[in-house]
Design an enzyme around this catalytic site. Structure first.
Site, PDB file in Angstrom:
ATOM      1  CB  SER A 286      -0.949   0.008   1.200  1.00 21.72           C
ATOM      2  OG  SER A 286      -0.218  -0.102   2.402  1.00 21.72           O
TER       3      SER A 286
ATOM      4  CG  HIS B 193      -3.828  -0.872  -2.041  1.00 24.51           C
ATOM      5  ND1 HIS B 193      -4.389   0.385  -2.041  1.00 24.51           N
ATOM      6  CD2 HIS B 193      -3.586  -1.177  -0.736  1.00 24.51           C
ATOM      7  CE1 HIS B 193      -4.458   0.836  -0.799  1.00 24.51           C
ATOM      8  NE2 HIS B 193      -3.980  -0.091   0.016  1.00 24.51           N
TER       9      HIS B 193
ATOM     10  CE  LYS C 124      -7.464   0.678   0.921  1.00 23.43           C
ATOM     11  NZ  LYS C 124      -8.414   0.764   2.008  1.00 23.43           N
TER      12      LYS C 124
HETATM   13  C1  LIG Z   1      -3.497  -3.329   2.392  1.00 23.84           C
HETATM   14  C2  LIG Z   1      -4.670  -2.835   3.193  1.00 23.84           C
HETATM   15  N1  LIG Z   1      -5.416  -3.732   3.869  1.00 23.84           N
HETATM   16  C3  LIG Z   1      -6.468  -3.350   4.600  1.00 23.84           C
HETATM   17  C4  LIG Z   1      -6.841  -2.024   4.688  1.00 23.84           C
HETATM   18  C5  LIG Z   1      -8.009  -1.631   5.528  1.00 23.84           C
HETATM   19  O1  LIG Z   1      -9.125  -1.472   4.718  1.00 23.84           O
HETATM   20  P1  LIG Z   1     -10.342  -0.513   5.126  1.00 23.84           P
HETATM   21  O2  LIG Z   1      -9.898   0.891   4.876  1.00 23.84           O
HETATM   22  O3  LIG Z   1     -11.437  -0.967   4.235  1.00 23.84           O
HETATM   23  O4  LIG Z   1     -10.631  -0.761   6.562  1.00 23.84           O
HETATM   24  C6  LIG Z   1      -6.112  -1.060   3.993  1.00 23.84           C
HETATM   25  C7  LIG Z   1      -6.509   0.368   4.075  1.00 23.84           C
HETATM   26  O5  LIG Z   1      -5.867   1.267   3.659  1.00 23.84           O
HETATM   27  C8  LIG Z   1      -4.990  -1.473   3.224  1.00 23.84           C
HETATM   28  O6  LIG Z   1      -4.252  -0.587   2.558  1.00 23.84           O
END
Ligand SMILES: Cc1ncc(COP(=O)(O)O)c(C=O)c1O
Length: 412
Positions: free
Chosen positions: A200, A228, A260
């Site tokens: 990310s 992502h 996202k």
């Molecule tokens: C790789 C990754 N997993 C999980 C999440 C968490 O997701 P959410 O924002 O839907 O809680 C994010 C959020 O930025 C993320 O980048």
């Protein structure tokens, strides 16, 4: 001296403040106040309007270069309509948790859609991606087991591992020899390997072919977070297996978010039906937290349908990605190993990140600095993204502004 007074004296004489919590809060507040006073605090700026790749902030129309909406689906008429219809039909809330009175036909339809999209037997949705990682990891492994992670996995994965109380082993980023070392170190206990598909903050892709081969060789379960990569990787946006041309059963636990590329809220896991039944009956976030609201569920389902129908979006995203990344590299930015829509522009220290951000905002380009602890000290950066909502002229404008702001801040 009272007993409370005596213990306060004891701790303070050992160099431990009785108000360590207050001091932590004060230190953070001082850091934020200093950044605000110097005009260098850019977080949580309220957006008042959204129009394709443009946002309005403080009455200024800015080009959004920090979005997670990779396929430009925010505001899509079919998705908005689905959300409105769901409210008309079911209202804005549910009767509680999924396992009891909270399940609507909409939840089932969304889970079936996700399972089909990810070529899995079934799927389960949770109230956020963060909660999905926390709950699923800590449900599947516990004391006496081992959970093995890439060093730069997302915080929600790390937190899930810590909550699980399993032996938490980390391997060097995308380093397959080190993953093998970790698998051997874990020994003959139950093992779960968890990785991001696209990282990310760095925008690079996990070496899934080798990770899955090692998991099979050492008898470990494999969980991949596609926050992502959903809608981003693969010719048709179906994710990391499509990207590598691997069969759909390569990953045991296919995790993703609905916040996202999918313009809603929530998280999911897709996989074998017995895994899904287990999670629905054992994972605490499913049992003890309210069901996702109807509008969010309907919007998410409609978004998957749009991705299948409007195939041009993924193609356009890939074209914009190439334009953006090549442009940034040729300007001399250090973009680490990024190969996707997420591009780190490494500034090194915090000050250069702040100065470059200020230059961007003054030119009405919306980009944000990411600092420690989200990334390692010394690797502060602007984390910029491009989406299918951008046109080549938007990319050209962003590159022009990044170049000027980058030079002024001493980044390039
Ligand atoms: C790789 C990754 N997993 C999980 C999440 C968490 O997701 P959410 O924002 O839907 O809680 C994010 C959020 O930025 C993320 O980048």
């Amino acid at each position: 001296m009272t007993s409370v007074g005596r213990s306060a004296w004891k701790y303070e004489s050992m160099g431990v403040s009785m108000d360590a919590i207050g001091e932590r809060i004060a230190a953070l507040n001082a850091r934020a106040a200093d950044a605000i006073a110097r005009g260098l605090y850019f977080y949580e700026r309220p957006i008042t309007a959204i129009d394709g790749p443009w946002v309005t902030v403080a009455n200024r129309r800015m080009l959004m270069m920090a979005s997670y909406s990779y396929l430009g689906l925010i505001g899509h008429p079919d998705i908005n309509r689905a959300a409105r219809d769901a409210i008309d039909c079911f209202g804005t809330g549910t009767h509680g948790v999924r396992l009891l009175a909270g399940t609507l036909t909409l939840h089932r339809e969304l889970e079936d859609t996700i399972a089909r999209f990810k070529q899995a037997e079934g799927a389960v949705v949770y109230s956020s991606g963060y909660v999905t990682n926390l709950s699923v990891i800590s449900t599947l492994v516990g004391h006496g087991d081992a959970v093995i992670c890439d060093k730069i996995n997302h915080a929600s994965i790390v937190d899930g591992c810590l909550l699980s109380r399993a032996n938490f082993i980390r391997f060097k980023h995308n380093d397959m020899a080190d993953l093998e070392r970790a698998l051997i170190k874990a020994g003959s206990v139950a093992k779960l390997v968890v990785v991001d598909a696209v990282f990310s903050m760095d925008g690079d892709i996990i070496n899934l072919p080798e990770v899955s081969q090692l998991c099979r060789q050492y008898g470990a379960w494999l969980m991949v977070d596609e926050a992502h990569s959903l809608g981003v990787l693969g010719k048709t946006g179906h994710g990391i297996e499509e990207h590598f041309g691997l069969p759909p059963d390569t990953i045991d636990i296919k995790m993703g978010t609905l916040s996202k590329t999918i313009p809603s809220v929530g998280g999911y896991v897709a996989g074998k039906q017995d895994l899904i039944t287990y999670l629905k009956n054992v994972s605490r976030a499913y049992i003890f937290s309210a069901a996702l609201p109807p509008a969010s569920v309907a919007a998410a389902k409609a978004a998957f349908d749009v991705i299948e129908r409007e195939t041009w979006r993924v193609e356009k995203l890939h074209a914009m990605e190439a334009l953006f990344l090549n442009g940034l590299k040729s300007l001399g930015f250090d973009t680490l190993r990024s190969e996707t829509t997420i591009v780190p522009l490494i500034t090194g220290d915090d000050d250069r990140a702040f100065l470059m951000t200020r230059g961007c905002h003054q030119a009405d380009v919306f980009a944000l600095p990411v600092l420690s602890p989200a990334v390692p000290v010394g690797l502060s950066r602007l984390r910029v993204t491009v989406t299918a909502a951008h046109e080549p002229e938007h990319v050209a404008r962003a590159l022009e502004v990044f170049e000027r702001a980058g030079r002024e801040a001493g980044v390039i």
